[in-house]
Design an enzyme around this catalytic site. Structure first.
Site, PDB file in Angstrom:
ATOM      1  N   HIS A  16       5.843  10.772 -31.368  1.00 51.93           N
ATOM      2  CA  HIS A  16       5.509  11.490 -30.137  1.00 51.93           C
ATOM      3  C   HIS A  16       6.638  12.426 -29.686  1.00 51.93           C
ATOM      4  CE1 HIS A  16       7.680   8.074 -28.154  1.00 51.93           C
ATOM      5  NE2 HIS A  16       7.998   9.001 -27.272  1.00 51.93           N
ATOM      6  N   ASP A  75       3.984   5.189 -34.694  1.00 44.95           N
ATOM      7  CA  ASP A  75       4.721   6.145 -33.870  1.00 44.95           C
ATOM      8  C   ASP A  75       6.084   6.460 -34.479  1.00 44.95           C
ATOM      9  OD1 ASP A  75       5.149   7.922 -31.819  1.00 44.95           O
ATOM     10  OD2 ASP A  75       5.924   6.419 -30.428  1.00 44.95           O
ATOM     11  N   SER A 100      13.670   7.781 -26.684  1.00 43.35           N
ATOM     12  CA  SER A 100      12.670   7.630 -27.746  1.00 43.35           C
ATOM     13  C   SER A 100      13.220   8.136 -29.076  1.00 43.35           C
ATOM     14  CB  SER A 100      11.402   8.399 -27.391  1.00 43.35           C
ATOM     15  OG  SER A 100      10.760   7.841 -26.281  1.00 43.35           O
TER      16      SER A 100
END
Length: 393
Positions: free
Chosen positions: A128, A158, A231
């Site tokens: 993402h 992911d 992230s």
């Protein structure tokens, strides 16, 4: 008389020493005596933990010096369309000017983190972070910057692999096992774009699943502060080894509440190797849908085990083997199945074409079925998107 007074201090000193020795011996615990008159040894109390092994750690700077150079900041640019003026959204203006409205491209910057896992420039990050990005720029701790290209993505976990063309890159080694609840860990990333930041916590739990974040879940949970921008960053142990890639948080405000999740190094390595070998992640597939259960229900059902088949895809591997809707899958290759995520993760690791034994319960009776694993198609992978953890109401 004078000679007697000369010896008196020495006599008093000797008396004091004798008295002290007698008093010290009196205070020592006396061994217990059994009924047969045999003396019992005094009780020896052992410490609950070996405090000599802790080393009195007061700093994790050594681990940070090893790991931080291999954690990079990622900046992405994406072209988006935007109206020149809000009035142009008015239906009357649209009718007057027609549907061809003047639009203006706009750059949108996204911030994230990544981990250099190979010296030839391969970097792991979250899918993402780089999804739909037109340009990806990687910034290293030493000040170097380079544009990156996407090698492969895996939305189901992911994870994504990107590559930069730079020399003498620092690398973080994978630590695939031995991580336990209570171990101290450090999270390294670029939260809110403020620059590389290190936070400290412990492993709060392992093998977290059924959270609704990814299709394949087996998370490390930690209370090390993880915020937007972390992230794709690294979760390391106190020796500087990579134990996971930070991917999500549970939050009511968007900031850290002490519940963060990282993808374990073993999954990261599997995805990396598969993408480098085949350009995509190859996974096993049964062709069934399972009855979804909550984490609490999984805990309660752990003793009885098994997951219920909600539906079977026609012409899929499970249908060909005789698995039917309503069957309860108890075991796969003699491994007791405890949850839907357990079964999904286990089957995904099997090579397509391999025969596995599946024990199902049907009408109160157990049956053994031989299933030939199929391959999960790429288009199925593309349907899965990153879903953030829901806010607690």
């Amino acid at each position: 008389m004078r000679r007697a007074f000369t010896w008196l201090p020495w006599i008093l000193l000797i008396l004091v020493i004798v008295s002290f020795l007698a008093w010290h011996k009196f205070l020592q615990p006396k061994p217990e005596v059994a009924a047969d008159g045999v003396k019992m040894p005094a009780e020896k109390v052992e410490p609950l933990i070996d405090t000599t092994r802790s080393g009195g750690v007061v700093s994790y700077s050594a681990a940070v010096k090893v790991a931080a150079p291999a954690v990079v900041n990622i900046f992405t640019t994406q072209k988006i369309k935007q109206m020149d003026h809000p009035l142009l959204n008015d239906p009357a203006f649209r009718e007057f000017f027609g549907e061809q409205m003047p639009q203006q491209p706009k750059d949108e910057n996204s911030l994230g983190s990544g981990v250099v896992v190979r010296s030839d420039g391969y970097i792991l990050t979250n899918n993402h972070v780089i999804a739909q990005a037109e340009h990806i720029v990687v910034a290293l701790q030493d000040g170097r910057r380079a544009e990156a290209k996407v090698v492969g993505t895996d939305p189901d976990t992911d994870l994504a692999v990107i590559k930069i063309e730079l020399d003498q890159l620092p690398v973080l080694p994978f630590k695939l096992s031995g991580n336990e609840v209570g171990d101290v860990v450090l999270a390294i990333g670029n939260p809110f774009g403020v620059g590389q930041t290190v936070t400290q916590g412990i492993i709060s739990a392992t093998e977290r699943s059924d959270l609704g974040i990814n299709t394949y879940e087996d998370f490390i949970q930690t209370d090390a502060a993880i915020n937007p921008g972390n992230s794709g960053g690294a979760l390391i142990d106190v020796a500087g080894n990579l134990i996971g890639v930070n991917t999500a948080i549970f939050s009511q405000s968007g900031g850290s509440l002490g519940i963060g999740f990282a993808i374990p190094a073993k999954i990261c390595q599997q995805v990396l190797n598969s993408i480098l070998k085949d350009g995509r992640v190859v996974r096993g597939w049964l062709g069934i849908s399972l009855m979804q259960t909550t984490a609490e229900e999984n805990v309660l059902a752990a003793k009885s085990a098994g997951v219920m088949v909600a539906d079977v895809l026609r012409d899929g591997p499970a249908a060909a083997a005789g698995i039917k809707r309503g069957d309860k899958i108890l075991q796969v290759n003699r491994e007791k199945i405890t949850s839907t995520s357990h079964l999904i993760n286990y089957v995904a690791l099997q090579a397509p074409g391999r025969l596995i034994e599946v024990i199902v319960e049907r009408d109160g009776k157990q049956q053994s079925l031989q299933v030939k694993i199929g391959e999960r198609k790429t288009e199925l992978n593309a349907q899965s998107q990153y879903i953030p953890l829901p806010k607690q109401e």
